[in-house]
Design a protein around this motif. Structure first.
Motif, PDB file in Angstrom:
ATOM      1  N   PRO A  19       0.798  -1.230   0.000  1.00 19.64           N
ATOM      2  CA  PRO A  19       0.000   0.000   0.000  1.00 19.64           C
ATOM      3  C   PRO A  19       0.833   1.283   0.000  1.00 19.64           C
ATOM      4  CG  PRO A  19      -0.945  -1.585   1.524  1.00 19.64           C
ATOM      5  CD  PRO A  19       0.358  -2.177   1.056  1.00 19.64           C
ATOM      6  N   ALA A  20       2.063   1.216   0.521  1.00 17.20           N
ATOM      7  CA  ALA A  20       2.905   2.411   0.590  1.00 17.20           C
ATOM      8  C   ALA A  20       3.754   2.619  -0.658  1.00 17.20           C
ATOM      9  CB  ALA A  20       3.830   2.329   1.808  1.00 17.20           C
ATOM     10  N   THR A  21       3.677   1.692  -1.605  1.00 14.21           N
ATOM     11  CA  THR A  21       4.503   1.775  -2.807  1.00 14.21           C
ATOM     12  C   THR A  21       3.866   2.679  -3.846  1.00 14.21           C
ATOM     13  OG1 THR A  21       5.459  -0.421  -2.468  1.00 14.21           O
ATOM     14  CG2 THR A  21       5.503   0.448  -4.703  1.00 14.21           C
ATOM     15  N   VAL A  22       4.667   3.620  -4.370  1.00 11.37           N
ATOM     16  CA  VAL A  22       4.228   4.532  -5.427  1.00 11.37           C
ATOM     17  C   VAL A  22       5.261   4.446  -6.545  1.00 11.37           C
ATOM     18  CG1 VAL A  22       3.728   6.908  -6.062  1.00 11.37           C
ATOM     19  CG2 VAL A  22       3.151   6.083  -3.762  1.00 11.37           C
ATOM     20  N   SER A  23       4.818   4.091  -7.742  1.00  8.47           N
ATOM     21  CA  SER A  23       5.772   3.878  -8.832  1.00  8.47           C
ATOM     22  C   SER A  23       5.343   4.620 -10.089  1.00  8.47           C
ATOM     23  CB  SER A  23       5.923   2.386  -9.126  1.00  8.47           C
ATOM     24  OG  SER A  23       4.674   1.809  -9.457  1.00  8.47           O
ATOM     25  N   GLN A  24       6.289   4.729 -11.022  1.00  9.48           N
ATOM     26  CA  GLN A  24       6.069   5.340 -12.331  1.00  9.48           C
ATOM     27  C   GLN A  24       6.654   4.399 -13.379  1.00  9.48           C
ATOM     28  OE1 GLN A  24       8.075   9.114 -11.819  1.00  9.48           O
ATOM     29  NE2 GLN A  24       6.219  10.128 -11.102  1.00  9.48           N
ATOM     30  N   PRO A  25       5.825   3.519 -13.966  1.00  9.68           N
ATOM     31  CA  PRO A  25       6.333   2.499 -14.886  1.00  9.68           C
ATOM     32  C   PRO A  25       7.178   3.057 -16.025  1.00  9.68           C
ATOM     33  CG  PRO A  25       4.073   2.002 -14.271  1.00  9.68           C
ATOM     34  CD  PRO A  25       4.380   3.357 -13.704  1.00  9.68           C
ATOM     35  N   GLY A  26       6.798   4.211 -16.568  1.00 10.49           N
ATOM     36  CA  GLY A  26       7.582   4.783 -17.665  1.00 10.49           C
ATOM     37  C   GLY A  26       8.985   5.143 -17.248  1.00 10.49           C
ATOM     38  N   ARG A  27       9.118   5.646 -16.046  1.00  9.04           N
ATOM     39  CA  ARG A  27      10.454   5.972 -15.557  1.00  9.04           C
ATOM     40  C   ARG A  27      11.247   4.696 -15.278  1.00  9.04           C
ATOM     41  NH1 ARG A  27      12.268   9.623 -10.339  1.00  9.04           N
ATOM     42  NH2 ARG A  27      14.494   9.510 -10.816  1.00  9.04           N
ATOM     43  N   ASP A  28      10.566   3.656 -14.809  1.00  6.17           N
ATOM     44  CA  ASP A  28      11.247   2.376 -14.612  1.00  6.17           C
ATOM     45  C   ASP A  28      11.812   1.865 -15.936  1.00  6.17           C
ATOM     46  OD1 ASP A  28      10.620   2.363 -11.916  1.00  6.17           O
ATOM     47  OD2 ASP A  28       8.902   1.029 -12.141  1.00  6.17           O
ATOM     48  N   ASP A  29      11.012   1.920 -17.000  1.00  3.02           N
ATOM     49  CA  ASP A  29      11.481   1.468 -18.317  1.00  3.02           C
ATOM     50  C   ASP A  29      12.786   2.174 -18.683  1.00  3.02           C
ATOM     51  OD1 ASP A  29       9.252  -0.167 -18.662  1.00  3.02           O
ATOM     52  OD2 ASP A  29       8.155   1.318 -19.834  1.00  3.02           O
ATOM     53  N   HIS A  30      12.794   3.476 -18.512  1.00  2.00           N
ATOM     54  CA  HIS A  30      13.934   4.323 -18.875  1.00  2.00           C
ATOM     55  C   HIS A  30      15.160   3.986 -18.037  1.00  2.00           C
ATOM     56  CE1 HIS A  30      15.884   8.071 -20.168  1.00  2.00           C
ATOM     57  NE2 HIS A  30      16.136   8.335 -18.902  1.00  2.00           N
ATOM     58  N   ASP A  31      14.990   4.011 -16.723  1.00  3.54           N
ATOM     59  CA  ASP A  31      16.131   3.813 -15.827  1.00  3.54           C
ATOM     60  C   ASP A  31      16.710   2.404 -15.950  1.00  3.54           C
ATOM     61  OD1 ASP A  31      15.536   6.362 -15.047  1.00  3.54           O
ATOM     62  OD2 ASP A  31      15.193   5.902 -12.938  1.00  3.54           O
ATOM     63  N   LEU A  32      15.832   1.411 -16.088  1.00  2.00           N
ATOM     64  CA  LEU A  32      16.320   0.047 -16.243  1.00  2.00           C
ATOM     65  C   LEU A  32      17.073  -0.126 -17.558  1.00  2.00           C
ATOM     66  CD1 LEU A  32      13.203  -1.835 -14.859  1.00  2.00           C
ATOM     67  CD2 LEU A  32      15.516  -2.005 -13.904  1.00  2.00           C
ATOM     68  N   ALA A  33      16.550   0.466 -18.633  1.00  2.00           N
ATOM     69  CA  ALA A  33      17.214   0.340 -19.933  1.00  2.00           C
ATOM     70  C   ALA A  33      18.594   0.982 -19.917  1.00  2.00           C
ATOM     71  CB  ALA A  33      16.350   0.972 -21.023  1.00  2.00           C
ATOM     72  N   LEU A  34      18.704   2.183 -19.342  1.00  2.00           N
ATOM     73  CA  LEU A  34      20.001   2.859 -19.302  1.00  2.00           C
ATOM     74  C   LEU A  34      20.965   2.150 -18.360  1.00  2.00           C
ATOM     75  CD1 LEU A  34      19.025   6.637 -19.350  1.00  2.00           C
ATOM     76  CD2 LEU A  34      19.767   5.196 -21.246  1.00  2.00           C
ATOM     77  N   THR A  35      20.449   1.659 -17.237  1.00  7.25           N
ATOM     78  CA  THR A  35      21.298   0.925 -16.296  1.00  7.25           C
ATOM     79  C   THR A  35      21.883  -0.320 -16.957  1.00  7.25           C
ATOM     80  OG1 THR A  35      20.119   1.727 -14.353  1.00  7.25           O
ATOM     81  CG2 THR A  35      21.314  -0.350 -14.117  1.00  7.25           C
ATOM     82  N   ARG A  36      21.037  -1.070 -17.640  1.00  9.07           N
ATOM     83  CA  ARG A  36      21.520  -2.284 -18.306  1.00  9.07           C
ATOM     84  C   ARG A  36      22.502  -1.955 -19.419  1.00  9.07           C
ATOM     85  NH1 ARG A  36      15.443  -4.473 -17.779  1.00  9.07           N
ATOM     86  NH2 ARG A  36      15.727  -5.776 -15.909  1.00  9.07           N
ATOM     87  N   ALA A  37      22.270  -0.864 -20.132  1.00 10.07           N
ATOM     88  CA  ALA A  37      23.203  -0.463 -21.187  1.00 10.07           C
ATOM     89  C   ALA A  37      24.558  -0.094 -20.601  1.00 10.07           C
ATOM     90  CB  ALA A  37      22.625   0.706 -21.982  1.00 10.07           C
ATOM     91  N   ALA A  38      24.558   0.618 -19.471  1.00  6.80           N
ATOM     92  CA  ALA A  38      25.819   0.968 -18.822  1.00  6.80           C
ATOM     93  C   ALA A  38      26.559  -0.286 -18.363  1.00  6.80           C
ATOM     94  CB  ALA A  38      25.558   1.907 -17.654  1.00  6.80           C
ATOM     95  N   LEU A  39      25.830  -1.222 -17.777  1.00  4.62           N
ATOM     96  CA  LEU A  39      26.450  -2.456 -17.302  1.00  4.62           C
ATOM     97  C   LEU A  39      27.028  -3.264 -18.467  1.00  4.62           C
ATOM     98  CD1 LEU A  39      23.750  -3.521 -14.683  1.00  4.62           C
ATOM     99  CD2 LEU A  39      26.055  -2.673 -14.173  1.00  4.62           C
ATOM    100  N   GLU A  40      26.298  -3.317 -19.568  1.00  2.07           N
ATOM    101  CA  GLU A  40      26.742  -4.109 -20.720  1.00  2.07           C
ATOM    102  C   GLU A  40      27.980  -3.514 -21.383  1.00  2.07           C
ATOM    103  OE1 GLU A  40      23.282  -4.219 -23.156  1.00  2.07           O
ATOM    104  OE2 GLU A  40      22.195  -5.610 -21.839  1.00  2.07           O
ATOM    105  N   THR A  41      28.115  -2.192 -21.344  1.00  2.00           N
ATOM    106  CA  THR A  41      29.244  -1.529 -22.011  1.00  2.00           C
ATOM    107  C   THR A  41      30.411  -1.251 -21.072  1.00  2.00           C
ATOM    108  OG1 THR A  41      28.225   0.638 -21.602  1.00  2.00           O
ATOM    109  CG2 THR A  41      27.745  -0.425 -23.727  1.00  2.00           C
ATOM    110  N   GLY A  42      30.223  -1.482 -19.784  1.00  2.00           N
ATOM    111  CA  GLY A  42      31.280  -1.181 -18.827  1.00  2.00           C
ATOM    112  C   GLY A  42      31.400   0.296 -18.507  1.00  2.00           C
TER     113      GLY A  42
END
Length: 255
Positions: A88-111
């Motif tokens: 009940p206390a969780t507040v999220s923004q799926p669009g921002r999750d898409d963005h942050d996860l994609a960039l995080t994974r790209a950074a990890l993949e490229t070093g």
């Protein structure tokens, strides 16, 4: 406080994720890409050039233009991302999750050097398959100290692990402003815990042996809010500068 770069020193290009929400500026009121100024100032103080990456028109290949990525704080990660039902206390923004996860994974993949702050550390853990505690006050008896009141930062003391980036930059013990009601639960494969608060709350994660190849640091607290201590930002910007010089000019500018 970490000094800025000497004259002529290359200033690494540091991408920062942003909020996307209602804001007011001048006589206007509307939707805007927002980054709290403390993050921008911390990057500049440490010798970097900040570039904002709003969660609209996400293109993970933009990582190729950067020398480092900071995933900033913000709202909770959507629980479905790690296989949980929402609290009940969780507040999220799926669009921002898409963005942050994609960039995080790209950074990890490229070093690409990655500095993940508060929500960013949670995004990092989820990106690699970890899970989160959705409401720490139900897990830790004194966890209310981490978010004492709306808009009021708490303070956390923590102990770092020998041989870690955190120990190298901060010493054995340190403290920082903090503001969160969630935290890391199961730590993803590829990460290791390198600092804990006295109650066992995970405060820092880094790449484990056999994990991401680049400089990777996730912190649950908010170092950008401590203008007198830029050690973590200084270490990150130094890593970004080293990363930049390790690549050829075409690699640094390719889209």
């Amino acid at each position: 406080m970490t000094a800025g770069p000497a004259q002529g020193t290359y200033r690494p290009r540091i991408g920062l994720t942003t909020y996307w929400q209602s804001a007011a500026w001048g006589v206007w009121d509307g939707t805007a890409a927002i980054v709290p100024g403390a993050y921008v100032r911390a990057v500049v103080d440490a010798g970097g050039s900040p570039l904002l990456l709003p969660p609209v028109g996400t293109d993970p290949s933009v990582i190729g233009l950067l020398d480092g990525l900071i995933v900033i704080g913000g709202v909770d990660v959507e629980p479905a991302r790690y296989g949980a039902a929402p609290h009940p206390a969780t507040v999220s923004q799926p669009g921002r999750d898409d963005h942050d996860l994609a960039l995080t994974r790209a950074a990890l993949e490229t070093g690409t050097p990655l500095f993940a702050i508060c929500r960013g550390a949670q995004v990092l853990n989820v990106a690699l398959g970890g899970t989160l505690h959705q409401h720490l006050p139900e897990v830790r008896e004194d966890a209310a100290q981490y978010q004492p009141a709306p808009g009021v930062f708490g303070s956390v003391d923590f102990t770092t692990e020998p041989g870690s980036i955190a120990r190298q930059l901060l010493g054995k013990q340190a403290s920082s402003p903090c503001y969160h009601h969630q935290g890391l639960d199961r730590i993803a494969d590829g990460l290791c815990v390198t600092a804990l608060a006295s109650d066992g709350t995970v405060e820092v994660v880094e790449a484990a042996v056999g994990g991401p190849a680049g400089w990777t640091l996730g912190v649950q607290f908010h170092p950008e809010e401590n203008g007198q201590d830029r050690r973590l930002f200084g270490g990150f910007v130094d890593a970004a500068r080293t990363y930049a010089t390790s690549r050829t000019a075409p690699e640094r500018t390719a889209p």
